[in-house]
Motif scaffolding. Structure first.
Motif, PDB file in Angstrom:
ATOM      1  N   LEU A  29       3.550   5.374 -10.537  1.00 20.57           N
ATOM      2  CA  LEU A  29       3.257   5.429  -9.105  1.00 20.57           C
ATOM      3  C   LEU A  29       2.102   4.501  -8.737  1.00 20.57           C
ATOM      4  CD1 LEU A  29       3.733   9.220  -8.288  1.00 20.57           C
ATOM      5  CD2 LEU A  29       5.355   7.323  -8.046  1.00 20.57           C
ATOM      6  N   ARG A  30       1.130   4.392  -9.613  1.00 18.06           N
ATOM      7  CA  ARG A  30       0.036   3.447  -9.360  1.00 18.06           C
ATOM      8  C   ARG A  30       0.573   2.013  -9.329  1.00 18.06           C
ATOM      9  NH1 ARG A  30      -3.009   5.281 -12.828  1.00 18.06           N
ATOM     10  NH2 ARG A  30      -2.501   3.909 -14.579  1.00 18.06           N
ATOM     11  N   ALA A  32       3.652   1.136  -8.666  1.00 13.86           N
ATOM     12  CA  ALA A  32       4.496   1.000  -7.481  1.00 13.86           C
ATOM     13  C   ALA A  32       3.647   0.739  -6.243  1.00 13.86           C
ATOM     14  CB  ALA A  32       5.344   2.250  -7.287  1.00 13.86           C
ATOM     15  N   GLY A  33       2.523   1.435  -6.126  1.00 19.78           N
ATOM     16  CA  GLY A  33       1.628   1.211  -4.994  1.00 19.78           C
ATOM     17  C   GLY A  33       1.081  -0.197  -4.985  1.00 19.78           C
ATOM     18  N   ASP A  34       0.712  -0.699  -6.162  1.00 25.08           N
ATOM     19  CA  ASP A  34       0.216  -2.076  -6.256  1.00 25.08           C
ATOM     20  C   ASP A  34       1.293  -3.070  -5.832  1.00 25.08           C
ATOM     21  OD1 ASP A  34      -2.207  -1.133  -7.197  1.00 25.08           O
ATOM     22  OD2 ASP A  34      -1.741  -1.505  -9.308  1.00 25.08           O
ATOM     23  N   ALA A  35       2.513  -2.849  -6.310  1.00 30.23           N
ATOM     24  CA  ALA A  35       3.613  -3.758  -5.992  1.00 30.23           C
ATOM     25  C   ALA A  35       3.937  -3.733  -4.501  1.00 30.23           C
ATOM     26  CB  ALA A  35       4.845  -3.396  -6.818  1.00 30.23           C
ATOM     27  N   LEU A  36       3.938  -2.547  -3.911  1.00 32.22           N
ATOM     28  CA  LEU A  36       4.205  -2.434  -2.482  1.00 32.22           C
ATOM     29  C   LEU A  36       3.140  -3.145  -1.668  1.00 32.22           C
ATOM     30  CD1 LEU A  36       5.392   1.251  -2.046  1.00 32.22           C
ATOM     31  CD2 LEU A  36       6.646  -0.774  -1.318  1.00 32.22           C
ATOM     32  N   ALA A  37       1.881  -2.955  -2.049  1.00 32.52           N
ATOM     33  CA  ALA A  37       0.783  -3.582  -1.321  1.00 32.52           C
ATOM     34  C   ALA A  37       0.869  -5.106  -1.390  1.00 32.52           C
ATOM     35  CB  ALA A  37      -0.559  -3.101  -1.873  1.00 32.52           C
ATOM     36  N   LEU A  74       5.896   8.458  -4.392  1.00 32.55           N
ATOM     37  CA  LEU A  74       4.542   7.951  -4.157  1.00 32.55           C
ATOM     38  C   LEU A  74       3.896   8.660  -2.972  1.00 32.55           C
ATOM     39  CD1 LEU A  74       2.318   5.870  -4.762  1.00 32.55           C
ATOM     40  CD2 LEU A  74       3.528   4.270  -3.267  1.00 32.55           C
ATOM     41  N   LEU A  75       4.668   8.910  -1.928  1.00 30.64           N
ATOM     42  CA  LEU A  75       4.140   9.629  -0.770  1.00 30.64           C
ATOM     43  C   LEU A  75       3.762  11.060  -1.123  1.00 30.64           C
ATOM     44  CD1 LEU A  75       6.509   8.274   1.979  1.00 30.64           C
ATOM     45  CD2 LEU A  75       4.019   8.173   2.050  1.00 30.64           C
ATOM     46  N   VAL A  76       4.553  11.695  -1.992  1.00 33.48           N
ATOM     47  CA  VAL A  76       4.214  13.043  -2.448  1.00 33.48           C
ATOM     48  C   VAL A  76       2.848  13.030  -3.127  1.00 33.48           C
ATOM     49  CG1 VAL A  76       4.822  14.887  -4.063  1.00 33.48           C
ATOM     50  CG2 VAL A  76       6.604  13.802  -2.683  1.00 33.48           C
ATOM     51  N   GLU A  77       2.637  12.066  -4.013  1.00 32.10           N
ATOM     52  CA  GLU A  77       1.362  11.984  -4.721  1.00 32.10           C
ATOM     53  C   GLU A  77       0.209  11.677  -3.764  1.00 32.10           C
ATOM     54  OE1 GLU A  77      -0.089   9.999  -8.808  1.00 32.10           O
ATOM     55  OE2 GLU A  77       0.197   8.589  -7.165  1.00 32.10           O
ATOM     56  N   MET A  78       0.438  10.796  -2.807  1.00 30.14           N
ATOM     57  CA  MET A  78      -0.606  10.449  -1.848  1.00 30.14           C
ATOM     58  C   MET A  78      -1.026  11.663  -1.035  1.00 30.14           C
ATOM     59  SD  MET A  78       0.957   6.748  -0.725  1.00 30.14           S
ATOM     60  CE  MET A  78      -0.023   6.569   0.757  1.00 30.14           C
TER      61      MET A  78
END
Length: 210
Positions: A29-30, A32-37, A74-78
């Motif tokens: 998930l970390r 994925a967040g980097d890739a999305l950003a 990812l939204l669940v974790e956020m």
């Protein structure tokens, strides 16, 4: 007891595993967040995420299956990791604290593009939309007591919809993020909070439901 394979194939976010599975989920998930950003939803690739997270591609494909499911988890974790509300003793202070927290998130070089990407995902996939709705419901639930307490203190009229008050704080900040190139500064956050306070005190959010 469910097997590890069963846990891996469960719906994203439906299991709260521990040990190695939790570490893998956190790393993925970390990544994925980097890739999305960096690249947005169109550039989110499961193989790239697996490489970034230093886990096997099979693990990522088996557990999430596609980029949208990854965004949903990812939204669940956020939502789980979001900071708790601040209580200052006044509605104005509480809502300014909320607005400044939202502003810091959206103005962050990583988090701002990340939120744009997940909002884009929510416009084209029902699972991502449901996950985004749950994320904001969680945040509104966390901060709504600020408005309820303001009603109890006599700062707001009886019958005020506390959830609508909280939504009114962040809405101008998201609008600014998505529709302009203007900076999201602290002054903008304070204006959003102060406008919500003024509207709430004037009875704009009074409903017959409470």
């Amino acid at each position: 007891m469910a097997s590890e394979a069963a846990k891996e194939t469960a719906n994203p976010g439906s299991v709260r595993p521990g040990g190695r599975t939790a570490r893998v989920r956190s790393a993925v998930l970390r990544a994925a967040g980097d890739a999305l950003a960096q690249h947005g939803l169109a550039g989110l690739d499961l193989a790239d995420v697996a490489r970034r997270a230093e886990v096997g591609r099979t693990t990522v494909y088996r557990r999430w299956g596609n980029p949208v499911a990854l965004v949903a988890d990812l939204l669940v974790e956020m939502a789980e990791q979001s900071l708790p509300r601040t209580e200052t003793g006044t509605l104005a202070g509480d809502l300014r604290a909320n607005a400044r927290l939202v502003r810091r998130t959206l103005a962050d070089p990583r988090q701002g593009p990340l939120f744009k990407a997940v909002i884009a995902a929510a416009t084209c996939d029902s699972r991502a939309a449901a996950a985004l709705h749950r994320f904001y419901e969680t945040r509104v639930d966390e901060w709504a007591p600020c408005a309820r307490q303001a009603v109890e203190r006599g700062e707001l009229p009886p019958g005020t919809d506390a959830r609508e008050v909280i939504r009114a704080v962040s809405a101008p900040l998201y609008y600014r993020l998505l529709t302009t190139a203007e900076p999201l500064d602290e002054a903008a956050a304070d204006r959003a909070a102060d406008a919500a306070v003024a509207a709430a005190r004037a009875g704009a959010f009074v409903t017959t439901a409470e």
